[in-house]
Design a protein around this motif. Structure first.
Motif, PDB file in Angstrom:
ATOM      1  N   GLN B  41       3.883   1.491   3.617  1.00  0.00           N
ATOM      2  CA  GLN B  41       3.214   0.894   2.525  1.00  0.00           C
ATOM      3  C   GLN B  41       2.934   1.739   1.365  1.00  0.00           C
ATOM      4  N   SER B  42       4.233   2.562   0.914  1.00  0.00           N
ATOM      5  CA  SER B  42       4.144   3.638   0.059  1.00  0.00           C
ATOM      6  C   SER B  42       5.255   3.307  -0.781  1.00  0.00           C
ATOM      7  N   ALA B  43       5.028   3.469  -2.232  1.00  0.00           N
ATOM      8  CA  ALA B  43       6.151   3.340  -3.250  1.00  0.00           C
ATOM      9  C   ALA B  43       7.161   4.545  -2.966  1.00  0.00           C
ATOM     10  N   GLN B  44       6.523   5.739  -2.729  1.00  0.00           N
ATOM     11  CA  GLN B  44       7.383   7.020  -2.772  1.00  0.00           C
ATOM     12  C   GLN B  44       8.277   7.021  -1.568  1.00  0.00           C
ATOM     13  N   TYR B  67       2.955  -5.247  -4.968  1.00  0.00           N
ATOM     14  CA  TYR B  67       2.875  -3.847  -5.024  1.00  0.00           C
ATOM     15  C   TYR B  67       4.258  -3.414  -5.085  1.00  0.00           C
ATOM     16  N   PHE B  68       5.102  -3.684  -4.220  1.00  0.00           N
ATOM     17  CA  PHE B  68       6.658  -3.202  -4.199  1.00  0.00           C
ATOM     18  C   PHE B  68       7.335  -4.052  -5.249  1.00  0.00           C
ATOM     19  N   ALA B  69       6.981  -5.002  -5.791  1.00  0.00           N
ATOM     20  CA  ALA B  69       7.780  -5.817  -6.826  1.00  0.00           C
ATOM     21  C   ALA B  69       7.459  -4.853  -8.334  1.00  0.00           C
ATOM     22  N   ASN B  70       6.243  -4.446  -8.265  1.00  0.00           N
ATOM     23  CA  ASN B  70       5.790  -3.526  -9.440  1.00  0.00           C
ATOM     24  C   ASN B  70       6.273  -2.060  -9.162  1.00  0.00           C
ATOM     25  N   HIS B  71       7.131  -1.967  -8.153  1.00  0.00           N
ATOM     26  CA  HIS B  71       8.014  -0.740  -7.931  1.00  0.00           C
ATOM     27  C   HIS B  71       9.441  -0.869  -8.027  1.00  0.00           C
ATOM     28  N   GLY B  72       9.671  -2.026  -8.429  1.00  0.00           N
ATOM     29  CA  GLY B  72      11.326  -2.210  -8.682  1.00  0.00           C
ATOM     30  C   GLY B  72      11.965  -2.755  -7.543  1.00  0.00           C
ATOM     31  N   MET B 348      -5.711   5.705   6.656  1.00  0.00           N
ATOM     32  CA  MET B 348      -5.756   6.731   6.016  1.00  0.00           C
ATOM     33  C   MET B 348      -5.432   6.808   4.488  1.00  0.00           C
ATOM     34  N   GLN B 349      -4.721   5.818   3.959  1.00  0.00           N
ATOM     35  CA  GLN B 349      -4.662   5.384   2.543  1.00  0.00           C
ATOM     36  C   GLN B 349      -3.780   6.466   1.795  1.00  0.00           C
ATOM     37  N   GLY B 350      -2.904   7.311   2.735  1.00  0.00           N
ATOM     38  CA  GLY B 350      -2.217   8.394   1.871  1.00  0.00           C
ATOM     39  C   GLY B 350      -1.602   9.338   2.695  1.00  0.00           C
ATOM     40  N   TYR B 351      -0.741   9.909   2.270  1.00  0.00           N
ATOM     41  CA  TYR B 351       0.021  11.020   3.063  1.00  0.00           C
ATOM     42  C   TYR B 351       0.071  12.179   2.327  1.00  0.00           C
ATOM     43  N   HIS B 361      -0.554   5.226  -0.717  1.00  0.00           N
ATOM     44  CA  HIS B 361      -0.414   4.099   0.273  1.00  0.00           C
ATOM     45  C   HIS B 361      -1.035   2.845  -0.314  1.00  0.00           C
ATOM     46  N   LEU B 362      -0.636   1.682  -0.058  1.00  0.00           N
ATOM     47  CA  LEU B 362      -1.027   0.569  -0.923  1.00  0.00           C
ATOM     48  C   LEU B 362      -2.688   0.512  -0.821  1.00  0.00           C
ATOM     49  N   MET B 363      -3.145   1.047   0.416  1.00  0.00           N
ATOM     50  CA  MET B 363      -4.750   0.652   0.694  1.00  0.00           C
ATOM     51  C   MET B 363      -5.794   1.782  -0.253  1.00  0.00           C
ATOM     52  N   GLY B 364      -4.924   2.643  -0.808  1.00  0.00           N
ATOM     53  CA  GLY B 364      -5.519   3.684  -1.533  1.00  0.00           C
ATOM     54  C   GLY B 364      -5.342   3.443  -3.110  1.00  0.00           C
ATOM     55  N   VAL B 365      -4.540   2.266  -3.454  1.00  0.00           N
ATOM     56  CA  VAL B 365      -4.563   1.966  -4.837  1.00  0.00           C
ATOM     57  C   VAL B 365      -5.425   0.897  -5.124  1.00  0.00           C
ATOM     58  N   PRO B 366      -6.118   1.364  -6.314  1.00  0.00           N
ATOM     59  CA  PRO B 366      -7.104   0.405  -6.815  1.00  0.00           C
ATOM     60  C   PRO B 366      -6.599  -0.968  -7.056  1.00  0.00           C
ATOM     61  N   PRO B 367      -7.346  -2.030  -6.841  1.00  0.00           N
ATOM     62  CA  PRO B 367      -7.023  -3.380  -6.948  1.00  0.00           C
ATOM     63  C   PRO B 367      -6.338  -3.673  -8.552  1.00  0.00           C
TER      64      PRO B 367
END
Lengths: 372, 372
Positions: B41-44, B67-72, B348-351, B361-367
């Motif tokens: 669930q991570s753009a990077q 989310y992933f559409a917004n990242h191309g 964990m919402q991120g790495y 991670h998507l869950m750590g991205v504000p709505p």
């Protein structure tokens, strides 16, 4: 407000009733209610406690302490063994609020002694039977050394003893819970006796929702720290802490599939929404949630003949009698009472009240907004 | 970067090695790799797949697709029974990307037919044995009606059949997994035969990480959709999908207490970090995580004589032999391989990569940032 994805509903009136009942009990027993805010983790829900005279709170992490400090709470206990790696934020918090930390060993006291720059309240966590963490109440050698060490420090004020009787969660018998409570109080009193000549004002604090809910006369302690009671859940109902009607949160999940051949309904709602907690019911069957009927203003008691029997990451599987099965159509919302409201709230990151208001949860707050 | 709280470490080199291995296998077998992005669930992390020629992806929710559409990413399958309540965002996505939806019943096709404003690809989910959701491969009456209904719609392009053999997760025998795979492929071929005269280009797609990892020759399908393989975890190692050395994520948890009398260590790291998944080990003991030694650049193989034996909300309890016990001090970080990396990452919402980079991670991205 139209619900399109799994959503955690919150009945504000039930939550306030739960808070009022616990606040009344605390007042009648002459104990301070220092509610644990890890269950709701919400600035707005926190505000509901103020009208019942609550001024001191409990949290389970330094991050959570910072969040509530930024929302005007200035007497906060972090009821978790102090994590010395977070000394920077601990010092920052100690500079602006009355911060209570918990120690369970000498090493932590020594590390804090070297690094604290502002005074904190320090309690010792006592293990009176749960055996997760804490100092055994009879380990006088270690306790004496810890108390002596604290006494030598000007940045630590020894405030007393705290207990979390997590083993009440394994009971569903009021006498078992009463016995656990009495045992803890007895051990805490022995400790207070031992140290009261040097510390005449030591506070005794206990914490679990089952004891605080089930026991009518909370004698012998100065403070109670229950948390789950604000929402309750199926686990607490099973223990005997509450009735189904006291459960103040409910998931609303879209119905996405039906399987008549095995009388199963598939929900959009899985372990990333509910968590994976499971409850062993009276008939020894396992449930991951109980189904209720949603209405405009809330929800019913749990329905018979329909329940959540398994969860995968996004799917919930509901088993139903043929009669219940035919009531639900694709695109409906199904109400599900959670097994463990703390974990469900932690995953859902926010609430929709039955009055249509959106409330925040710490996990849904972006990190930069947490910095004061 | 100084770690002070439970943190999910990610070894980028291991993850890229896992991606390369799966991409190579897909290419050698002439199947399209449409990786499931619900694990990371991570753009990077998603970007790492591009250099291996990945252009089409799988997700488990409409929100994740957005989310992933917004990242191309512009070829996205939502591998979950279409949730008609989200028609607004479905239409918005269908207007700008190649959106694939999954149907498991006629009602959903009818509801989509009424409400779709832009064309989507539609696959039918077939149940070849898992019995969670999907149409039974032999239920021709229903399948014929669904296919006919799709044919009549100009906003739905019937693209084929998808399967998720989740029952491979219960196996740890390569022959059992091969048999499950063969059974699915056989059933999918029967279906393609049935409908190929009207739909000559139907695609067959399977999804689970155990099959895609363990089976060398992925014959008979057009597409594979594994997800977990990017990180793997203890569950996959137990199944036989990977070695311990392939596991690309590891929790780093502060040590906050030690209990020599029962040789237990208490970690800051509980079910709000790991999730509550548990693994049944070969010796029938349960583990909530395996302990590894952290180094500057990564971590070791799992250590013997030390493992996570229980989790509560914020606490992890580690049982250790006396020898292992004495190696850890209060304030150390302990490395723990997770039982289920998808759920741990979701919490964990991120790495933090072993190279020191923070990944989202998507869950750590504000709505609000999810809205395109």
């Amino acid at each position: 407000m139209k619900i399109t994805t799994p959503t955690l509903l919150l009945d504000k009136q039930k939550a306030i009733r739960n808070i009022r009942r616990m606040a009344d009990k605390a007042r009648q027993n002459g104990v301070r209610l220092r509610p644990h805010f890890k269950t709701h983790q919400s600035a707005q829900v926190g505000e509901w406690f103020r009208e019942f005279g609550v001024e001191a709170i409990t949290v389970s992490s330094v991050r959570m302490a910072n969040y509530f400090a930024n929302h005007g709470w200035n007497d906060i206990m972090v009821a978790f063994p102090a994590n010395v790696l977070e000394i920077e934020m601990i010092n920052e918090l100690a500079s602006r609020i009355k911060l209570h930390l918990i120690a369970v060993n000498q090493e932590t006291i020594e590390l804090l002694a070297q690094q604290l720059r502002h005074p904190v309240q320090l309690s010792l966590k006592i293990d009176t039977g749960y055996r997760r963490t804490g100092i055994l109440a009879t380990n006088y050698a270690e306790l004496d050394q810890m108390v002596q060490k604290i006494r030598e420090q000007d940045k630590m004020h020894f405030s007393g003893f705290v207990v979390h009787d997590g083993h009440t969660y394994k009971q569903n018998d009021v006498y078992a819970i009463q016995t656990i409570y009495n045992t803890s109080v007895y051990q805490l009193h022995m400790l207070r006796e031992r140290y009261k000549s040097k510390f005449p004002n030591l506070q005794l604090s206990i914490g679990d929702t089952p004891s605080c809910s089930i026991i009518e006369t909370l004698r012998g302690v100065d403070e109670i720290r229950p948390g789950n009671f604000v929402f309750y859940d199926l686990t607490q109902q099973r223990i005997g802490s509450c009735s189904f009607d006291d459960i103040a949160v409910c998931m609303a999940c879209p119905v996405v599939a039906k399987h008549p051949e095995r009388s199963e309904i598939i929900l959009y709602g899985g372990s990333v929404h509910f968590s994976k907690d499971v409850i062993l019911q009276e008939d020894a069957s396992e449930a991951y949630g109980r189904v209720v009927e949603l209405s405009g203003s809330g929800w019913s008691a749990p329905l018979e003949g329909i329940e959540v029997v398994s969860l995968s990451q996004e799917h919930g599987v509901v088993k139903a009698t043929p009669e219940q099965f035919k009531k639900y159509q694709i695109g409906d919302l199904m109400g599900v009472l959670p097994v463990h409201s703390c974990l469900t709230a932690n995953l859902m990151q926010g609430y929709l009240t039955t009055e249509g208001e959106r409330l925040e949860h710490l996990m849904g707050v972006p990190p930069q907004e947490l910095v004061s």
